[in-house]
Design an enzyme around this catalytic site. Structure first.
Site, PDB file in Angstrom:
ATOM      1  N   GLN A 102       0.894  -1.185   0.000  1.00 31.16           N
ATOM      2  CA  GLN A 102       0.000   0.000   0.000  1.00 31.16           C
ATOM      3  C   GLN A 102       0.921   1.220   0.000  1.00 31.16           C
ATOM      4  O   GLN A 102       1.107   1.893   1.020  1.00 31.16           O
ATOM      5  CB  GLN A 102      -0.931  -0.025   1.218  1.00 31.16           C
ATOM      6  CG  GLN A 102      -1.935   1.121   1.267  1.00 31.16           C
ATOM      7  CD  GLN A 102      -3.070   1.016   0.239  1.00 31.16           C
ATOM      8  OE1 GLN A 102      -3.434  -0.080  -0.173  1.00 31.16           O
ATOM      9  NE2 GLN A 102      -3.611   2.151  -0.185  1.00 31.16           N
ATOM     10  N   ASP A 123       4.523  -8.862 -14.053  1.00 30.94           N
ATOM     11  CA  ASP A 123       4.029  -7.557 -14.519  1.00 30.94           C
ATOM     12  C   ASP A 123       5.224  -6.648 -14.794  1.00 30.94           C
ATOM     13  O   ASP A 123       6.361  -6.956 -14.418  1.00 30.94           O
ATOM     14  CB  ASP A 123       3.058  -6.918 -13.509  1.00 30.94           C
ATOM     15  CG  ASP A 123       3.634  -6.799 -12.119  1.00 30.94           C
ATOM     16  OD1 ASP A 123       4.849  -6.545 -11.996  1.00 30.94           O
ATOM     17  OD2 ASP A 123       2.890  -6.969 -11.139  1.00 30.94           O
ATOM     18  N   LYS A 129      -0.118  -7.661 -16.165  1.00 29.81           N
ATOM     19  CA  LYS A 129      -1.113  -8.012 -15.141  1.00 29.81           C
ATOM     20  C   LYS A 129      -1.924  -6.779 -14.733  1.00 29.81           C
ATOM     21  O   LYS A 129      -1.366  -5.688 -14.623  1.00 29.81           O
ATOM     22  CB  LYS A 129      -0.357  -8.551 -13.913  1.00 29.81           C
ATOM     23  CG  LYS A 129      -1.239  -8.885 -12.741  1.00 29.81           C
ATOM     24  CD  LYS A 129      -0.418  -9.440 -11.581  1.00 29.81           C
ATOM     25  CE  LYS A 129      -0.167  -8.397 -10.516  1.00 29.81           C
ATOM     26  NZ  LYS A 129       0.536  -8.920  -9.340  1.00 29.81           N
ATOM     27  N   ASP A 186       9.114 -12.764  -8.556  1.00 35.28           N
ATOM     28  CA  ASP A 186       8.305 -11.684  -7.982  1.00 35.28           C
ATOM     29  C   ASP A 186       8.869 -11.352  -6.606  1.00 35.28           C
ATOM     30  O   ASP A 186       9.650 -12.118  -6.041  1.00 35.28           O
ATOM     31  CB  ASP A 186       6.832 -12.127  -7.881  1.00 35.28           C
ATOM     32  CG  ASP A 186       5.877 -10.941  -8.047  1.00 35.28           C
ATOM     33  OD1 ASP A 186       6.328  -9.789  -8.061  1.00 35.28           O
ATOM     34  OD2 ASP A 186       4.658 -11.185  -8.163  1.00 35.28           O
ATOM     35  N   GLY A 216      -2.452 -16.092  -6.397  1.00 34.61           N
ATOM     36  CA  GLY A 216      -3.266 -15.812  -7.583  1.00 34.61           C
ATOM     37  C   GLY A 216      -2.408 -15.406  -8.778  1.00 34.61           C
ATOM     38  O   GLY A 216      -2.583 -15.928  -9.889  1.00 34.61           O
TER      39      GLY A 216
END
Ligand code: R5P
Length: 294
Positions: free
Chosen positions: A95, A165, A188, A215, A222
């Site tokens: 976040q 991504d 993504k 990643d 997911g």
């Protein structure tokens, strides 16, 4: 002096960091009061020492953050001349902006809170976005583990390293260079309200390749499960994955197994799980090396 914090996963990596530094480890005492509040205690004097608190911000993240803050005050109160936090996993780092109106920049709040609690330096492993560390008012560093982890990867074939991504393409580049492989990225999208992920059917030269998806973090699985399935549809021979942080929320491992992933290499920044898919790489020696050089 290394102080091992009480959050799940901290003890093992703290021991490994201390061995790498040739330092002693003190295990912080901890308990939860009947009303739910956290308590920590450093059971010896740290007069004149530099205290390196190793407290990964593992689930339950909120408790781990509070314990890390309490430990800063505890080590300084025990006489340490400097408090450094090694948080191998920095919770709340995803976040890192206000995706929707009215949201907080959570990583900024956590970093400011850790600094105001007493840490003047902070080290983490592969923060989601490097730029987030600018929110820590002291010295802050994110350690990239990919070159180090590449030495432990045992896969054969015509290698292709893929980021799920565009934001992770730098990670793919680092790992690919270390493995002498080529790299690319998928596209993504995530629905900011439902969390639903869509991976665009971009054509990747995956035919006959051994693919390693890379990643920073796996949470629900997911992203990596969808990418794995897409790659098999595009003719990949085998699909592996490598991440710095294996949160493995819910049934993540089952999803990866079901997608046909061969192995998941992960740093030991979070508590370890036993599963045939998982192979952990101890990042303690790497963190110790960076701490001693820095
Ligand atoms: C997001 O940008 C991160 O880099 C990861 O791709 C993501 O957090 C993984 O989450 P999950 O495993 O739940 O798809």
């Amino acid at each position: 002096m290394v102080i091992a914090g009480p959050s799940p996963g901290s003890g093992e990596i703290a021991g490994s960091i201390a061995r790498g530094l040739g330092a002693d480890v003190i295990v912080a005492e901890s308990k939860t009061f009947p009303d739910g509040e956290s308590y920590v205690r450093v059971p010896q004097s740290l007069e004149g020492e530099e205290a390196v608190v190793v407290q990964t911000l593992s689930p339950p993240q909120d408790t781990s953050v509070i314990q890390a803050m309490l430990l800063a005050d505890a080590v300084l109160g025990a006489g340490a001349r400097k408090a450094t936090l090694v948080a191998p996993y920095l919770a709340y780092s995803r976040q890192d902006r206000r995706f929707l109106d009215g949201e907080p920049v959570s990583v900024a709040v956590v970093l400011r809170a850790l600094h105001s609690a007493g840490y003047s330096a902070l080290y983490t492993v592969e923060v989601h976005k490097e730029a987030s560390l600018a929110h820590f008012p002291g010295e802050a560093r994110s350690i990239s583990p990919y070159e180090y982890m590449a030495r432990r990867v045992k896969v054969e074939g015509d290698l292709l390293v893929l980021a799920p991504d565009l934001g992770a393409v730098g990670r793919a580049e680092r790992l690919a260079k270390a493995l002498g492989a080529s790299y690319d990225y998928l596209v993504k999208h995530r629905d900011r309200v439902t969390g639903e992920i869509v991976i665009e059917p971009k054509t990747i030269p995956a035919e006959g390749k051994t693919v390693i998806l890379v990643d920073d973090i796996i949470s629900t699985g997911g992203t990596l499960a969808k990418a794995t399935k897409l790659l098999y549809q595009q003719g990949a021979r085998e699909v592996y994955a490598l991440v710095a942080h294996a949160l493995l929320a819910g049934n993540a491992l089952e999803r990866l197994e079901e997608a046909g992933l061969r192995k998941l290499y992960a740093g030991n920044t979070l508590p370890k799980r036993e599963h045939p898919l998982l192979e952990y790489v101890d990042l303690g020696p790497l963190i110790a090396e960076v701490l001693s050089s820095g």
